[in-house]
Design an enzyme around this catalytic site. Structure first.
Site, short mmCIF file in Angstrom:
data_model
loop_
_atom_site.label_atom_id
_atom_site.label_comp_id
_atom_site.label_asym_id
_atom_site.label_seq_id
_atom_site.Cartn_x
_atom_site.Cartn_y
_atom_site.Cartn_z
N GLY A 41 4.56 58.83 -39.78
CA GLY A 41 4.49 58.53 -38.34
C GLY A 41 3.11 57.99 -37.98
O GLY A 41 2.97 56.98 -37.29
N HIS A 42 2.07 58.68 -38.47
CA HIS A 42 0.70 58.19 -38.24
C HIS A 42 0.50 56.83 -38.91
O HIS A 42 -0.09 55.92 -38.34
CB HIS A 42 -0.33 59.16 -38.82
CG HIS A 42 -0.33 60.54 -38.24
ND1 HIS A 42 0.19 61.62 -38.90
CD2 HIS A 42 -0.78 61.00 -37.05
CE1 HIS A 42 0.05 62.70 -38.15
NE2 HIS A 42 -0.54 62.36 -37.02
N GLY A 160 1.46 57.31 -30.30
CA GLY A 160 2.88 57.45 -30.59
C GLY A 160 3.67 57.89 -29.36
O GLY A 160 3.24 58.79 -28.63
N ARG A 200 4.08 69.55 -38.12
CA ARG A 200 4.61 70.92 -38.04
C ARG A 200 5.92 71.11 -38.80
O ARG A 200 6.34 72.25 -39.03
CB ARG A 200 4.87 71.29 -36.59
CG ARG A 200 3.61 71.41 -35.79
CD ARG A 200 3.94 71.65 -34.37
NE ARG A 200 2.73 71.91 -33.60
CZ ARG A 200 2.74 72.23 -32.33
NH1 ARG A 200 3.89 72.36 -31.69
NH2 ARG A 200 1.63 72.45 -31.68
P1 AMP Z 1 -1.95 63.76 -33.93
O1 AMP Z 1 -2.66 63.66 -35.23
O2 AMP Z 1 -0.84 64.75 -33.91
O3 AMP Z 1 -2.91 63.87 -32.75
O4 AMP Z 1 -1.23 62.35 -33.75
C1 AMP Z 1 -1.95 61.15 -33.79
C2 AMP Z 1 -1.08 60.05 -33.24
O5 AMP Z 1 0.08 59.90 -34.04
C3 AMP Z 1 -0.60 60.34 -31.80
O6 AMP Z 1 -0.69 59.15 -31.04
C4 AMP Z 1 0.84 60.76 -32.04
O7 AMP Z 1 1.68 60.51 -30.91
C5 AMP Z 1 1.22 59.86 -33.20
N1 AMP Z 1 2.40 60.38 -33.90
C6 AMP Z 1 2.63 61.65 -34.32
N2 AMP Z 1 3.86 61.77 -34.86
C7 AMP Z 1 4.42 60.54 -34.77
C8 AMP Z 1 5.70 60.01 -35.15
N3 AMP Z 1 6.64 60.76 -35.72
N4 AMP Z 1 5.93 58.69 -34.91
C9 AMP Z 1 5.00 57.91 -34.32
N5 AMP Z 1 3.77 58.36 -33.95
C10 AMP Z 1 3.49 59.65 -34.17
#
Ligand code: AMP
Length: 299
Positions: A41-42, A160, A200
């Site tokens: 996703g990232h 995201g 998670r």
């Molecule tokens: P985080 O590391 O959880 O702060 O996420 C970093 C970025 O990755 C944020 O903009 C999230 O919304 C995005 N993100 C997390 N999971 C996904 C996913 N499954 N699909 C797309 N973007 C994602």
């Protein structure tokens, strides 16, 4: 020939130095903020930034100020070596890994504690749903994002849709404070069975991992009903709740249909209508969302 190693910087000074060298090559700065524990996703955000053909900066920083007192900051997964490999494979040009002291030299705030330094608060949107369950969370998010934008001078930043309320908070901040960074919102990357990818998910037991697909099923079912003509928000919410409630081990925190920009509950289905779900499976809390209107692109 071996690929050159991805440059990594950990201070604001080194970050600015690298960014200004890129600017001298007439590159604009495309920025992907993350907390690490990277998954596809990232990577999809980094790939989208890379596809724009500009200088791509990825930050990896587990931001303490968005964690509540009951949320275990120490247990947040940290997988830096693997993350850097993933950044490189996805097309990043620079990884920024600041320390807590670099980011918060006047003391590290937490979501609940009085801040020793200036912060950004986006009222309204920050107080409902995720914000109600995690008081202070969005203050931490808005503040770190604005700090990171200022540190790297981002022209464009990628987020995201998975974290839809975060998107609404950040859009509001950028608008209200005239932040010159353009936000690009990327679609939610999902597992083959529809579960939204999240750091998670690894904490789910095999049975709960299977059962957690109900979230995607409930959202997709609501979208299908809208396509078939259902416009009654109360009926759509009830259908989603019923689907979640029959799954063993699924405890829902909220199920609602809101305006994607304001997070105000909606009375009827419009292009900005967003179905939002938060549910717990044992100790793992999952969130997901989907635009319900057939014409809306990102979901
Ligand atoms: P985080 O590391 O959880 O702060 O996420 C970093 C970025 O990755 C944020 O903009 C999230 O919304 C995005 N993100 C997390 N999971 C996904 C996913 N499954 N699909 C797309 N973007 C994602």
């Amino acid at each position: 020939m071996a690929k050159p190693t991805l440059p990594q910087v950990s201070t604001i000074a080194d970050l600015r130095h690298a960014v200004s060298a890129a600017r001298q090559q007439k590159q604009s700065i495309h920025f992907v903020p993350t907390m690490g524990a990277l998954h596809p996703g990232h990577a999809s955000l980094i790939e989208q930034a890379h596809a724009a053909g500009r200088f791509v900066v990825v930050s990896i920083f587990v931001n303490p100020s968005q964690f509540g007192p009951k949320e275990d900051l120490a247990k947040y997964p940290r997988t830096l070596a693997k993350d850097i490999e993933m950044c490189q494979a996805a097309g990043a040009d620079l990884v920024y890994t600041p320390t807590e002291h670099e980011v918060y030299p006047r003391g590290v705030p937490t979501a609940s504690q009085a801040w020793p330094s200036t912060f950004v608060e986006v009222p309204g949107i920050s107080d409902t749903f995720e914000g109600a369950i995690r008081p202070g969370h969005f203050r931490g998010v808005a503040t770190i994002v604005l700090k990171l934008f200022n540190q790297c001078g981002a022209d464009v930043a990628y987020f995201g849709q998975k974290d839809a309320q975060q998107v609404a908070v950040l859009r509001s901040m950028v608008h209200d404070l005239d932040v010159p960074t353009k936000l690009v919102i990327c679609p939610t990357k999902r597992e083959a069975d529809g579960l939204a990818m999240s750091s998670r998910n690894v904490y789910l037991s095999p049975v709960n991992r299977q059962n957690a697909t109900v979230i995607y099923k409930a959202l997709s079912d609501a979208k299908l009903r809208v396509k078939e003509g259902e416009k009654n928000v109360t009926i759509l919410k009830a259908l989603m709740k019923e689907m979640l409630d029959v799954v063993p081990g699924c405890q829902r925190d909220y199920v609602d249909i809101v305006h994607a920009m304001t997070y105000q509950p909606m009375q009827q289905i419009e292009p900005e209508s967003l179905a939002i779900v938060a549910a717990r499976f044992a100790h793992t809390r999952l969130i997901d969302n989907m635009f319900l209107h057939p014409g809306t692109r990102v979901s």
